[in-house]
Design a protein around this motif. Structure first.
Motif, mmCIF file in Angstrom:
data_model
loop_
_atom_site.group_PDB
_atom_site.id
_atom_site.type_symbol
_atom_site.label_atom_id
_atom_site.label_comp_id
_atom_site.label_asym_id
_atom_site.label_seq_id
_atom_site.Cartn_x
_atom_site.Cartn_y
_atom_site.Cartn_z
ATOM 1 N N GLY A 94 0.891 -1.247 -0.001
ATOM 2 C CA GLY A 94 0.103 -0.100 0.100
ATOM 3 C C GLY A 94 0.844 1.428 -0.114
ATOM 4 O O GLY A 94 0.262 2.174 -0.037
ATOM 5 N N TYR A 95 2.083 1.161 0.640
ATOM 6 C CA TYR A 95 3.001 2.225 0.256
ATOM 7 C C TYR A 95 4.054 2.588 -0.836
ATOM 8 O O TYR A 95 4.434 3.533 -0.875
ATOM 9 C CB TYR A 95 3.726 2.276 1.757
ATOM 10 C CG TYR A 95 3.145 2.124 2.846
ATOM 11 C CD1 TYR A 95 2.770 3.367 3.506
ATOM 12 C CD2 TYR A 95 2.545 0.877 3.393
ATOM 13 C CE1 TYR A 95 2.066 3.086 4.755
ATOM 14 C CE2 TYR A 95 1.706 0.861 4.494
ATOM 15 C CZ TYR A 95 1.410 2.001 5.124
ATOM 16 O OH TYR A 95 0.646 2.120 6.283
ATOM 17 N N ASP B 137 3.931 6.865 6.598
ATOM 18 C CA ASP B 137 3.094 7.621 7.205
ATOM 19 C C ASP B 137 2.153 8.182 5.763
ATOM 20 O O ASP B 137 1.445 9.066 6.117
ATOM 21 C CB ASP B 137 3.748 9.048 7.731
ATOM 22 C CG ASP B 137 4.777 9.751 6.762
ATOM 23 O OD1 ASP B 137 4.870 9.389 5.474
ATOM 24 O OD2 ASP B 137 4.981 10.692 7.085
ATOM 25 N N ARG B 138 2.172 7.481 4.530
ATOM 26 C CA ARG B 138 1.503 7.771 3.696
ATOM 27 C C ARG B 138 1.209 6.720 2.609
ATOM 28 O O ARG B 138 2.092 6.060 2.094
ATOM 29 C CB ARG B 138 2.343 8.887 2.768
ATOM 30 C CG ARG B 138 1.478 9.436 1.270
ATOM 31 C CD ARG B 138 2.066 10.632 0.848
ATOM 32 N NE ARG B 138 3.365 10.296 0.371
ATOM 33 C CZ ARG B 138 3.755 10.093 -0.954
ATOM 34 N NH1 ARG B 138 2.821 9.972 -1.804
ATOM 35 N NH2 ARG B 138 5.065 9.626 -1.132
ATOM 36 N N VAL B 139 -0.216 6.233 3.012
ATOM 37 C CA VAL B 139 -0.500 5.076 2.036
ATOM 38 C C VAL B 139 -0.943 5.532 0.592
ATOM 39 O O VAL B 139 -1.621 6.791 0.396
ATOM 40 C CB VAL B 139 -2.058 4.620 2.534
ATOM 41 C CG1 VAL B 139 -2.375 3.328 1.698
ATOM 42 C CG2 VAL B 139 -1.694 4.018 3.979
ATOM 43 N N ILE B 140 -0.327 5.172 -0.394
ATOM 44 C CA ILE B 140 -0.339 5.674 -1.833
ATOM 45 C C ILE B 140 -1.570 4.901 -2.288
ATOM 46 O O ILE B 140 -2.517 5.540 -3.120
ATOM 47 C CB ILE B 140 0.808 5.030 -2.722
ATOM 48 C CG1 ILE B 140 2.133 5.858 -1.969
ATOM 49 C CG2 ILE B 140 0.526 5.492 -4.079
ATOM 50 C CD1 ILE B 140 3.302 5.565 -2.841
ATOM 51 N N ASN C 256 -8.499 -0.909 -1.334
ATOM 52 C CA ASN C 256 -9.762 -1.332 -0.464
ATOM 53 C C ASN C 256 -9.347 -2.146 0.552
ATOM 54 O O ASN C 256 -10.364 -3.241 0.878
ATOM 55 C CB ASN C 256 -10.811 -1.665 -1.192
ATOM 56 C CG ASN C 256 -11.331 -0.288 -2.154
ATOM 57 O OD1 ASN C 256 -11.287 0.585 -1.562
ATOM 58 N ND2 ASN C 256 -11.615 -0.673 -3.360
ATOM 59 N N TYR C 257 -8.338 -2.217 1.049
ATOM 60 C CA TYR C 257 -7.676 -3.503 1.941
ATOM 61 C C TYR C 257 -7.127 -2.876 3.199
ATOM 62 O O TYR C 257 -6.276 -2.022 3.378
ATOM 63 C CB TYR C 257 -6.459 -4.142 1.445
ATOM 64 C CG TYR C 257 -6.175 -5.448 1.919
ATOM 65 C CD1 TYR C 257 -6.760 -6.092 2.954
ATOM 66 C CD2 TYR C 257 -4.878 -5.988 1.732
ATOM 67 C CE1 TYR C 257 -6.215 -7.406 3.751
ATOM 68 C CE2 TYR C 257 -4.378 -7.143 2.103
ATOM 69 C CZ TYR C 257 -5.049 -7.581 3.371
ATOM 70 O OH TYR C 257 -4.631 -8.637 4.147
ATOM 71 N N LEU C 258 -7.949 -2.988 4.351
ATOM 72 C CA LEU C 258 -7.738 -2.200 5.823
ATOM 73 C C LEU C 258 -6.224 -2.790 6.225
ATOM 74 O O LEU C 258 -5.908 -1.869 7.154
ATOM 75 C CB LEU C 258 -8.690 -2.883 6.659
ATOM 76 C CG LEU C 258 -10.131 -2.194 6.361
ATOM 77 C CD1 LEU C 258 -10.970 -2.733 7.643
ATOM 78 C CD2 LEU C 258 -9.916 -0.606 6.723
#
Length: 345
Positions: free
Chosen positions: A86-87, A196-199, A203-205
């Protein structure tokens, strides 16, 4: 839930019991991991992963570690790398993570330095304890930026990384937890990332779960699996050795107490993991995170104390490296030395 049949479990256990400090991971076992997507427990389905909930993933790690400590640690480290998905930039995800044999190795220590240029960074550094080093398809490590206090994470292609075969711990011998080195590597800016930043969260927690608790939970699941296996092997010793009645009675009581306490603490650990996962969408309170951390600390403290107690009561038998109990004990006590298992406050 993933299940392995008895012949497969025996293959994994016997292979690692007989193999020591190699510069490769057994090909047939690596193939099993790829086949069951065990390095993709926390990768979205759209990228070929299993997209497990956090508690489901922990159960798979526990099961893997119950089979064998080296195997469980490989699964935990490899699948834990899926958290980075996610990053990472779309370029990195498309090139590396979507591949069937994707696996990350790396370090969270800021032991490198990145010098900024217009389109890239020039990175130099050396990092210890990079489990899975010899089969990783992507490496990650933290660096300071321009020798300042600012820190960023970087992804490296295996061609940019040299492996230093220096892993000689007395346990977890087959985790390939060697040091890696990067010298003057030109790293494109899209290969850097920060937690500190999800790119893209797909839709996955899982990418919104705090990384410290995510990593601590994964390691604890591995310790749970190894300790359960340790108890099994201690029971084998108890059942088949001709013990003096006093020693037999003492060991029987120790095993019974340890099994009951392990079951209670394990249940509590998973309850708190589920509580965190259930509340994640609305944000995790400090109270929830503290309860989860307390459950982790309680299990780790128990496993450390009880494993040493069992070792003591099994006498000389426990010291022989060619039996399963000794290997599990070495693996467990080595894994429990990870800095994320410690309480320093």
């Amino acid at each position: 839930m993933i299940h392995f049949n008895r012949p497969t479990i025996d293959l994994i256990r016997n292979t690692f019991l007989q193999q020591h400090y190699q510069d490769h991971f057994p090909a047939e076992i690596l193939d099993l991991i790829y086949e069951h997507k065990l390095f993709k427990i926390f990768v979205p389905e759209q990228l070929g992963g299993l997209e497990c909930s956090f508690p489901e993933g922990l159960k798979i790690m526990e099961m893997s570690a119950y089979i064998d400590g080296d195997f469980g640690w490989a699964v935990q480290i490899g699948s834990g790398g899926g958290y980075f998905t996610g990053y990472l930039s779309k370029e990195v995800v498309d090139k590396y993570i979507s591949q069937p044999e994707f696996v990350i190795a790396g370090s969270g220590m800021a032991n490198g330095n990145a010098v900024t240029s217009e389109r890239s960074y020039e990175v130099t550094g050396q990092w210890k304890y990079c489990s899975g080093s010899h089969y990783a398809t992507l490496f990650t490590a933290n660096c300071t930026i321009d020798s300042s206090s600012a820190i960023s994470a970087f992804a490296f292609d295996p061609d940019q990384v040299s492996i230093i075969n220096d892993w000689k711990a007395y346990g977890m011998e087959n985790t390939l937890s060697h040091s890696i080195q990067v010298k003057n590597a030109q790293v494109p800016k899209h290969m850097s990332f920060n937690f500190d930043r999800v790119i893209n969260d797909y839709n996955y927690l899982i990418y919104h779960f705090p990384f410290n608790e995510f990593a601590r939970g994964c390691i604890t699941a591995v310790l749970i699996g190894m300790f359960k296996h340790l108890l099994n092997e201690a029971n084998v010793y108890y059942q088949y050795e001709n013990l003096p009645s006093q020693k037999e009675s003492s060991l029987q009581q120790i095993l019974k107490t340890a099994e009951q306490e392990s079951e209670k603490l394990t249940e509590h650990f998973y309850e708190e993991a589920q509580n965190c996962w259930s509340h994640l969408q609305n944000g995790l309170s400090e109270d929830l995170l503290q309860k989860f951390n307390n459950a982790i600390d309680n299990y780790i403290s128990f496993a450390n104390e009880s494993s040493h107690n069992l070792f003591h009561h099994l006498g000389m038998y426990a010291t022989f490296r060619d039996n399963a109990f000794n290997k599990i004990w070495r693996d467990l006590t080595t894994a429990a030395q990870h800095f994320l298992t410690k309480k320093y406050q």
